[in-house]
Motif scaffolding. Structure first.
Motif, PDB file in Angstrom:
ATOM      1  N   GLU A  39       0.817  -1.221   0.000  1.00 23.55           N
ATOM      2  CA  GLU A  39       0.000   0.000   0.000  1.00 23.55           C
ATOM      3  C   GLU A  39       0.851   1.273   0.000  1.00 23.55           C
ATOM      4  N   GLU A  40       1.976   1.244   0.661  1.00 22.45           N
ATOM      5  CA  GLU A  40       2.860   2.415   0.686  1.00 22.45           C
ATOM      6  C   GLU A  40       3.365   2.754  -0.723  1.00 22.45           C
ATOM      7  N   LYS A  41       3.769   1.721  -1.463  1.00 20.49           N
ATOM      8  CA  LYS A  41       4.248   1.940  -2.831  1.00 20.49           C
ATOM      9  C   LYS A  41       3.104   2.395  -3.745  1.00 20.49           C
ATOM     10  N   ILE A  42       1.936   1.800  -3.561  1.00 18.58           N
ATOM     11  CA  ILE A  42       0.768   2.209  -4.355  1.00 18.58           C
ATOM     12  C   ILE A  42       0.472   3.680  -4.112  1.00 18.58           C
ATOM     13  N   SER A  43       0.486   4.105  -2.864  1.00 22.41           N
ATOM     14  CA  SER A  43       0.208   5.508  -2.534  1.00 22.41           C
ATOM     15  C   SER A  43       1.223   6.439  -3.176  1.00 22.41           C
ATOM     16  N   LYS A  44       2.479   6.041  -3.159  1.00 21.68           N
ATOM     17  CA  LYS A  44       3.530   6.855  -3.759  1.00 21.68           C
ATOM     18  C   LYS A  44       3.332   6.958  -5.276  1.00 21.68           C
ATOM     19  N   LEU A  45       3.050   5.830  -5.918  1.00 19.84           N
ATOM     20  CA  LEU A  45       2.799   5.852  -7.365  1.00 19.84           C
ATOM     21  C   LEU A  45       1.548   6.661  -7.698  1.00 19.84           C
ATOM     22  N   PRO A 111      -4.375  11.632 -25.245  1.00 22.84           N
ATOM     23  CA  PRO A 111      -5.636  11.314 -24.567  1.00 22.84           C
ATOM     24  C   PRO A 111      -5.615   9.988 -23.812  1.00 22.84           C
ATOM     25  N   TRP A 112      -4.742   9.093 -24.185  1.00 24.60           N
ATOM     26  CA  TRP A 112      -4.708   7.773 -23.572  1.00 24.60           C
ATOM     27  C   TRP A 112      -3.733   7.677 -22.409  1.00 24.60           C
ATOM     28  N   THR A 113      -2.871   8.647 -22.223  1.00 28.63           N
ATOM     29  CA  THR A 113      -1.842   8.546 -21.177  1.00 28.63           C
ATOM     30  C   THR A 113      -2.448   8.422 -19.793  1.00 28.63           C
ATOM     31  N   ASN A 114      -3.388   9.299 -19.453  1.00 28.48           N
ATOM     32  CA  ASN A 114      -3.996   9.243 -18.123  1.00 28.48           C
ATOM     33  C   ASN A 114      -4.689   7.908 -17.889  1.00 28.48           C
ATOM     34  N   THR A 115      -5.427   7.460 -18.894  1.00 35.15           N
ATOM     35  CA  THR A 115      -6.145   6.185 -18.786  1.00 35.15           C
ATOM     36  C   THR A 115      -5.165   5.021 -18.647  1.00 35.15           C
ATOM     37  N   ASP A 116      -4.096   5.051 -19.430  1.00 40.28           N
ATOM     38  CA  ASP A 116      -3.100   3.976 -19.375  1.00 40.28           C
ATOM     39  C   ASP A 116      -2.404   3.926 -18.020  1.00 40.28           C
ATOM     40  N   HIS A 117      -2.000   5.086 -17.514  1.00 40.72           N
ATOM     41  CA  HIS A 117      -1.333   5.113 -16.208  1.00 40.72           C
ATOM     42  C   HIS A 117      -2.265   4.587 -15.117  1.00 40.72           C
ATOM     43  N   LYS A 118      -3.546   4.947 -15.226  1.00 40.81           N
ATOM     44  CA  LYS A 118      -4.516   4.454 -14.245  1.00 40.81           C
ATOM     45  C   LYS A 118      -4.676   2.936 -14.364  1.00 40.81           C
ATOM     46  N   ALA A 119      -4.692   2.422 -15.579  1.00 34.78           N
ATOM     47  CA  ALA A 119      -4.811   0.968 -15.784  1.00 34.78           C
ATOM     48  C   ALA A 119      -3.600   0.243 -15.189  1.00 34.78           C
ATOM     49  N   ILE A 120      -2.420   0.820 -15.331  1.00 35.09           N
ATOM     50  CA  ILE A 120      -1.211   0.230 -14.743  1.00 35.09           C
ATOM     51  C   ILE A 120      -1.343   0.205 -13.225  1.00 35.09           C
ATOM     52  N   LEU A 121      -1.759   1.328 -12.664  1.00 33.22           N
ATOM     53  CA  LEU A 121      -1.942   1.402 -11.205  1.00 33.22           C
ATOM     54  C   LEU A 121      -2.999   0.414 -10.721  1.00 33.22           C
ATOM     55  N   ASP A 122      -4.121   0.344 -11.414  1.00 32.81           N
ATOM     56  CA  ASP A 122      -5.199  -0.574 -11.014  1.00 32.81           C
ATOM     57  C   ASP A 122      -4.724  -2.025 -11.040  1.00 32.81           C
ATOM     58  N   ALA A 123      -3.974  -2.399 -12.063  1.00 29.97           N
ATOM     59  CA  ALA A 123      -3.466  -3.772 -12.160  1.00 29.97           C
ATOM     60  C   ALA A 123      -2.447  -4.047 -11.051  1.00 29.97           C
ATOM     61  N   LEU A 124      -1.625  -3.056 -10.728  1.00 34.35           N
ATOM     62  CA  LEU A 124      -0.674  -3.221  -9.617  1.00 34.35           C
ATOM     63  C   LEU A 124      -1.423  -3.403  -8.294  1.00 34.35           C
ATOM     64  N   ARG A 125      -2.493  -2.631  -8.113  1.00 39.20           N
ATOM     65  CA  ARG A 125      -3.310  -2.753  -6.887  1.00 39.20           C
ATOM     66  C   ARG A 125      -3.856  -4.174  -6.718  1.00 39.20           C
ATOM     67  N   MET A 126      -4.150  -4.814  -7.840  1.00 38.44           N
ATOM     68  CA  MET A 126      -4.703  -6.180  -7.800  1.00 38.44           C
ATOM     69  C   MET A 126      -3.606  -7.231  -7.663  1.00 38.44           C
ATOM     70  N   ASN A 127      -2.344  -6.788  -7.630  1.00 37.55           N
ATOM     71  CA  ASN A 127      -1.208  -7.722  -7.606  1.00 37.55           C
ATOM     72  C   ASN A 127      -1.313  -8.722  -8.752  1.00 37.55           C
ATOM     73  N   ASP A 128      -1.679  -8.215  -9.932  1.00 36.47           N
ATOM     74  CA  ASP A 128      -1.888  -9.078 -11.093  1.00 36.47           C
ATOM     75  C   ASP A 128      -0.786  -8.819 -12.125  1.00 36.47           C
ATOM     76  N   PRO A 129       0.265  -9.652 -12.120  1.00 36.23           N
ATOM     77  CA  PRO A 129       1.369  -9.437 -13.060  1.00 36.23           C
ATOM     78  C   PRO A 129       0.940  -9.443 -14.523  1.00 36.23           C
ATOM     79  N   ILE A 130       0.033 -10.342 -14.900  1.00 34.52           N
ATOM     80  CA  ILE A 130      -0.379 -10.447 -16.308  1.00 34.52           C
ATOM     81  C   ILE A 130      -1.089  -9.168 -16.753  1.00 34.52           C
TER      82      ILE A 130
END
Length: 157
Positions: A39-45, A111-130
């Motif tokens: 959670e600490e790393k997620i908050s920082k990202l 236009p896709w950068t914000n959405t892409d960064h959020k998708a990366i963060l969301d996948a990291l939050r789920m601890n889903d490497p794939i």
């Protein structure tokens, strides 16, 4: 006369090779990070992600690229793998050349950068490497395509 710094023009092949190498490093990094993130790393990202959010009316290309670089570098740094981070830092000089060339034909926020960064963060939050690896691959492919498009539009003038 004939003194000063000359910046070599970046070829399409250069862009392709830099983006391929960057993709390999970032995909490997998010694979590691998705398995170890807390959670600490997620908050920082999340903080770095929020700092990359610009609107059309307040967009500054140089500032965006600086903040975007911090977001991506922090992903690498959070793996704790110093070899990976050092390789990324060495690659960063080449990344900056691509970004510098892109400044010749600046555009607003992609236009896709914000959405892409959020998708990366969301996948990291789920601890889903794939999902995380897929998100970063998609993001890097879009960036490569955008850099190539700008390269082609600058050289055709």
């Amino acid at each position: 006369s004939r003194k000063g710094t000359i910046v070599k023009d970046i070829s399409e092949q250069d862009i392709l090779e830099i983006e391929q190498f960057r993709t390999i490093i970032e995909v490997g990094a998010v694979d590691i990070l998705a398995r170890t993130i807390n959670e600490e790393k997620i908050s920082k990202l999340e903080k770095f992600y929020q700092e990359t959010l610009f609107t059309e009316s307040v967009f500054n290309y140089s500032e965006f690229m600086k903040r975007d670089a911090i977001f991506h570098t922090e992903i690498i740094r959070m793996t704790g793998n110093n070899k990976l981070l050092n390789a990324y830092k060495k690659l960063n000089a080449h990344i900056q050349l691509v970004r510098f060339q892109a400044r010749k034909k600046p555009i607003g926020p992609l236009p896709w950068t914000n959405t892409d960064h959020k998708a990366i963060l969301d996948a990291l939050r789920m601890n889903d490497p794939i999902k995380t690896m897929d998100a970063i691959k998609d993001h890097r492919k879009k960036a490569q395509d955008a850099f190539m498009k700008r390269k082609n539009s600058v050289t055709k003038k």
